[in-house]
Motif scaffolding. Sequence first.
Motif, PDB file in Angstrom:
ATOM      1  N   ILE A 199     -17.654 -15.237 -23.626  1.00 44.26           N
ATOM      2  CA  ILE A 199     -17.016 -16.503 -23.283  1.00 44.26           C
ATOM      3  C   ILE A 199     -15.923 -16.237 -22.253  1.00 44.26           C
ATOM      4  O   ILE A 199     -15.161 -15.273 -22.380  1.00 44.26           O
ATOM      5  N   ALA A 200     -15.853 -17.089 -21.241  1.00 44.62           N
ATOM      6  CA  ALA A 200     -14.814 -16.970 -20.215  1.00 44.62           C
ATOM      7  C   ALA A 200     -14.266 -18.355 -19.902  1.00 44.62           C
ATOM      8  O   ALA A 200     -15.023 -19.323 -19.789  1.00 44.62           O
ATOM      9  N   LEU A 201     -12.953 -18.434 -19.764  1.00 48.39           N
ATOM     10  CA  LEU A 201     -12.267 -19.696 -19.480  1.00 48.39           C
ATOM     11  C   LEU A 201     -11.276 -19.462 -18.349  1.00 48.39           C
ATOM     12  O   LEU A 201     -10.543 -18.473 -18.352  1.00 48.39           O
ATOM     13  N   SER A 202     -11.252 -20.376 -17.395  1.00 47.43           N
ATOM     14  CA  SER A 202     -10.298 -20.293 -16.289  1.00 47.43           C
ATOM     15  C   SER A 202      -9.614 -21.645 -16.131  1.00 47.43           C
ATOM     16  O   SER A 202     -10.278 -22.660 -15.896  1.00 47.43           O
ATOM     17  N   ALA A 203      -8.288 -21.658 -16.269  1.00 46.92           N
ATOM     18  CA  ALA A 203      -7.533 -22.911 -16.267  1.00 46.92           C
ATOM     19  C   ALA A 203      -7.007 -23.236 -14.875  1.00 46.92           C
ATOM     20  O   ALA A 203      -6.582 -22.350 -14.127  1.00 46.92           O
ATOM     21  N   SER A 204      -7.017 -24.506 -14.548  1.00 42.83           N
ATOM     22  CA  SER A 204      -6.447 -24.988 -13.291  1.00 42.83           C
ATOM     23  C   SER A 204      -4.961 -24.672 -13.219  1.00 42.83           C
ATOM     24  O   SER A 204      -4.238 -24.759 -14.217  1.00 42.83           O
ATOM     25  N   ASN A 205      -4.494 -24.319 -12.033  1.00 39.59           N
ATOM     26  CA  ASN A 205      -3.068 -24.035 -11.868  1.00 39.59           C
ATOM     27  C   ASN A 205      -2.220 -25.296 -11.986  1.00 39.59           C
ATOM     28  O   ASN A 205      -1.025 -25.223 -12.257  1.00 39.59           O
ATOM     29  N   ARG A 206      -2.837 -26.456 -11.785  1.00 48.41           N
ATOM     30  CA  ARG A 206      -2.080 -27.704 -11.847  1.00 48.41           C
ATOM     31  C   ARG A 206      -2.102 -28.334 -13.233  1.00 48.41           C
ATOM     32  O   ARG A 206      -1.519 -29.402 -13.437  1.00 48.41           O
ATOM     33  N   ALA A 207      -2.786 -27.684 -14.179  1.00 47.25           N
ATOM     34  CA  ALA A 207      -2.820 -28.209 -15.542  1.00 47.25           C
ATOM     35  C   ALA A 207      -1.427 -28.137 -16.154  1.00 47.25           C
ATOM     36  O   ALA A 207      -0.719 -27.135 -16.024  1.00 47.25           O
ATOM     37  N   THR A 208      -1.027 -29.206 -16.821  1.00 46.61           N
ATOM     38  CA  THR A 208       0.270 -29.229 -17.485  1.00 46.61           C
ATOM     39  C   THR A 208       0.217 -28.347 -18.724  1.00 46.61           C
ATOM     40  O   THR A 208      -0.616 -28.554 -19.609  1.00 46.61           O
ATOM     41  N   VAL A 209       1.084 -27.353 -18.783  1.00 52.01           N
ATOM     42  CA  VAL A 209       1.109 -26.416 -19.904  1.00 52.01           C
ATOM     43  C   VAL A 209       2.502 -26.414 -20.507  1.00 52.01           C
ATOM     44  O   VAL A 209       3.496 -26.206 -19.803  1.00 52.01           O
ATOM     45  N   GLY A 210       2.591 -26.642 -21.815  1.00 49.73           N
ATOM     46  CA  GLY A 210       3.875 -26.637 -22.494  1.00 49.73           C
ATOM     47  C   GLY A 210       4.366 -25.226 -22.765  1.00 49.73           C
ATOM     48  O   GLY A 210       3.608 -24.251 -22.712  1.00 49.73           O
ATOM     49  N   THR A 211       5.653 -25.128 -23.081  1.00 49.78           N
ATOM     50  CA  THR A 211       6.249 -23.821 -23.359  1.00 49.78           C
ATOM     51  C   THR A 211       5.599 -23.157 -24.564  1.00 49.78           C
ATOM     52  O   THR A 211       5.444 -21.930 -24.601  1.00 49.78           O
ATOM     53  N   ASN A 212       5.194 -23.950 -25.561  1.00 56.02           N
ATOM     54  CA  ASN A 212       4.557 -23.370 -26.742  1.00 56.02           C
ATOM     55  C   ASN A 212       3.236 -22.696 -26.395  1.00 56.02           C
ATOM     56  O   ASN A 212       2.889 -21.652 -26.964  1.00 56.02           O
ATOM     57  N   VAL A 213       2.479 -23.285 -25.472  1.00 55.64           N
ATOM     58  CA  VAL A 213       1.217 -22.670 -25.050  1.00 55.64           C
ATOM     59  C   VAL A 213       1.499 -21.350 -24.341  1.00 55.64           C
ATOM     60  O   VAL A 213       0.835 -20.335 -24.587  1.00 55.64           O
ATOM     61  N   ILE A 214       2.489 -21.353 -23.457  1.00 55.27           N
ATOM     62  CA  ILE A 214       2.850 -20.128 -22.740  1.00 55.27           C
ATOM     63  C   ILE A 214       3.329 -19.065 -23.723  1.00 55.27           C
ATOM     64  O   ILE A 214       2.952 -17.890 -23.627  1.00 55.27           O
ATOM     65  N   ARG A 215       4.141 -19.467 -24.693  1.00 57.12           N
ATOM     66  CA  ARG A 215       4.634 -18.509 -25.690  1.00 57.12           C
ATOM     67  C   ARG A 215       3.475 -17.927 -26.499  1.00 57.12           C
ATOM     68  O   ARG A 215       3.472 -16.734 -26.828  1.00 57.12           O
ATOM     69  N   ALA A 216       2.495 -18.758 -26.815  1.00 55.21           N
ATOM     70  CA  ALA A 216       1.340 -18.277 -27.573  1.00 55.21           C
ATOM     71  C   ALA A 216       0.582 -17.208 -26.796  1.00 55.21           C
ATOM     72  O   ALA A 216       0.173 -16.183 -27.352  1.00 55.21           O
ATOM     73  N   ILE A 217       0.390 -17.436 -25.496  1.00 58.70           N
ATOM     74  CA  ILE A 217      -0.317 -16.451 -24.668  1.00 58.70           C
ATOM     75  C   ILE A 217       0.488 -15.161 -24.570  1.00 58.70           C
ATOM     76  O   ILE A 217      -0.033 -14.057 -24.767  1.00 58.70           O
ATOM     77  N   LEU A 218       1.775 -15.287 -24.273  1.00 56.29           N
ATOM     78  CA  LEU A 218       2.609 -14.098 -24.089  1.00 56.29           C
ATOM     79  C   LEU A 218       2.728 -13.277 -25.365  1.00 56.29           C
ATOM     80  O   LEU A 218       2.980 -12.069 -25.306  1.00 56.29           O
ATOM     81  N   SER A 219       2.535 -13.908 -26.520  1.00 53.52           N
ATOM     82  CA  SER A 219       2.709 -13.198 -27.789  1.00 53.52           C
ATOM     83  C   SER A 219       1.709 -12.069 -27.975  1.00 53.52           C
ATOM     84  O   SER A 219       1.966 -11.130 -28.729  1.00 53.52           O
ATOM     85  N   TYR A 220       0.528 -12.154 -27.316  1.00 50.43           N
ATOM     86  CA  TYR A 220      -0.462 -11.091 -27.513  1.00 50.43           C
ATOM     87  C   TYR A 220      -0.746 -10.284 -26.243  1.00 50.43           C
ATOM     88  O   TYR A 220      -1.577  -9.377 -26.262  1.00 50.43           O
ATOM     89  N   SER A 276       7.451  -7.544 -27.109  1.00 52.78           N
ATOM     90  CA  SER A 276       6.616  -8.713 -26.841  1.00 52.78           C
ATOM     91  C   SER A 276       7.142  -9.424 -25.605  1.00 52.78           C
ATOM     92  O   SER A 276       8.343  -9.369 -25.294  1.00 52.78           O
ATOM     93  N   LEU A 277       6.248 -10.110 -24.912  1.00 54.28           N
ATOM     94  CA  LEU A 277       6.647 -10.926 -23.765  1.00 54.28           C
ATOM     95  C   LEU A 277       6.995 -12.353 -24.172  1.00 54.28           C
ATOM     96  O   LEU A 277       7.423 -13.145 -23.325  1.00 54.28           O
ATOM     97  N   ALA A 278       6.817 -12.697 -25.452  1.00 54.83           N
ATOM     98  CA  ALA A 278       7.048 -14.073 -25.898  1.00 54.83           C
ATOM     99  C   ALA A 278       8.442 -14.596 -25.555  1.00 54.83           C
ATOM    100  O   ALA A 278       8.584 -15.777 -25.209  1.00 54.83           O
TER     101      ALA A 278
END
Length: 556
Positions: free
Chosen positions: A159-180, A270-272
């Motif tokens: 599975i592969a997913l690529s998100a648009s750069n203009r998609a609105t992303v909240g801080t919680n989503v960014i924190r979730a990614i940075l956590s791993y 962690s980068l979170a």
Amino acid sequence: MHEILIIGGYGVFGSRIARLLSQSADFKLLIAGRSLEKAEAFCRELAHPMAQPVVLDRNLDMATTLRQLRPWLVIDATGPFQGMTDDDYRVASACIHAGTHYLDIADARSFVEGFSKLDDLAKQHRVVAITGASSVPALTSAIVAHLGRDLAPIHDIEIALSASNRATVGTNVIRAILSYVGKPIPLWQQAAETAGYGWQSLQRRDFHVTGRPSIRNRLVGLCDVPDLRLLPQHFRNCRSVVFRAGAEMTMQNLLLWLLSWPVRWGWIGSLAPLADVFGTLQRHMGFLGSDRSAFDVRVAGRAQDGMIERRYSLIADGGDGPWIPCLAAALLSRHLAKQDDAGEALSFGAYPAIDVLPLADFEQAFGAFQIATEQTERRVAPLYAGILQSGWDRLPAAIRDIHDTNRHCAAEGRATVTRGNSLIAKIAHTIFGFPAAGDDIPVRVDFLPEGHQETWQRRFGAHRFSSCLSAGTGTGDLSERFGALAFDFALLAIQNRLEMHFRGWRLWGMPLPRLLAPNIHAVETAKEGVFHFDVEITLPFGLPLLRYRGTMTPKA
């Protein structure tokens, strides 16, 4: 009238779920969050006659809130769910004790995996509690189930997913990614659990849907999602599951890749904590790139007439990508309403959203957005068979069997290894992880097919090194890549033997001088039905680097 309490109801995903549910007059929506002002503003914008703002903090006394509001369903659209402890099931637990159905959009592997501990309690209270009602694992499992409907068994899921750069992303989503990022994550490969690292093992991907401009050359890296554990459990006999995702902009992915190494080496915990910094950068860079997101699921398995690969591709235009994670919660809410009214089936209990919705439901929902999908199918030949074409049939059976990755995923045997002693040879041994010299060394090669390439993980005793092999640009050409360094060969079936003739080498795709290239001579033969290999590498001016030779047999 069914009352639905949406926690985080004015947030990035909660607001979209509310908009989807507001299309039905059967639901009263309680838009909940810490800010009454924001909840009121969103309710006015929503213009739904049965939308009501509610002040709520999910970390406080949920039991009292539920007794006061008495909702029929709670949708937790907050997060991040990464790093949560047993106590963080308190929202779901409070809902179950109150007799209230529960959904969340969690994509945290540990949280979703552990959710079934509430199963007995939910059954006792006759409540449906579902976690992961989002792109993963609800949509991904629906796609895999559809693609693998008549495969026995499903061998590989990618599975592969690529998100648009203009998609609105909240801080919680960014924190979730940075956590791993840079952290170990479990990978299912060769029907066994191994480890990868978040946002590493980067690959470039193209996404194609007929009738839409293709999306090309986007980077994706390993992600920690529930699918890594849940899909192998649900689709039995599956031998590999890989999930990669990435941002649209190459520089963003490379930055995360670079920062993943200090985490992997233990220099940074962690980068979170950098979530706010990355959020600010993302907002300032939002004007770059496009509004196009993409999603691709590849399933390979055995059908009645051989191995086939099926692919489901999705491209979302017009900034509609962020709607996709919200669809499962809206669809399940409607299913629950029908269940209460007509007794339709969603089982009582607490469980992940694995294969709980058919792909047809998602496809119908896609119709409201600029989302195009396509399914394709192709016959799968082993990598070497595809390169050699008619030459494949001329090879002895012992050689074909080793390279027939449709039938097995590993080979084992014994080998003799000799190494050069020059300074440059020792440096090369360290960089590439070549095995130590020795006689009668146990050797194992794991073959990991992934799309149009194979990763070979070699083990000589305790030493390991790996490379990625794929078809070259010309007929009969093979490319073998060690990180940024790639070697090009002509693959030739000559007089009952297989030879690799060195043609050139490249660094990050740039050709390197042939004068400085190593001389690589690789031969495979069959003697009395046994596969033999002999690989010799010498440096310029004839300096020996490495030679390994021996025998192997395929393993299931």
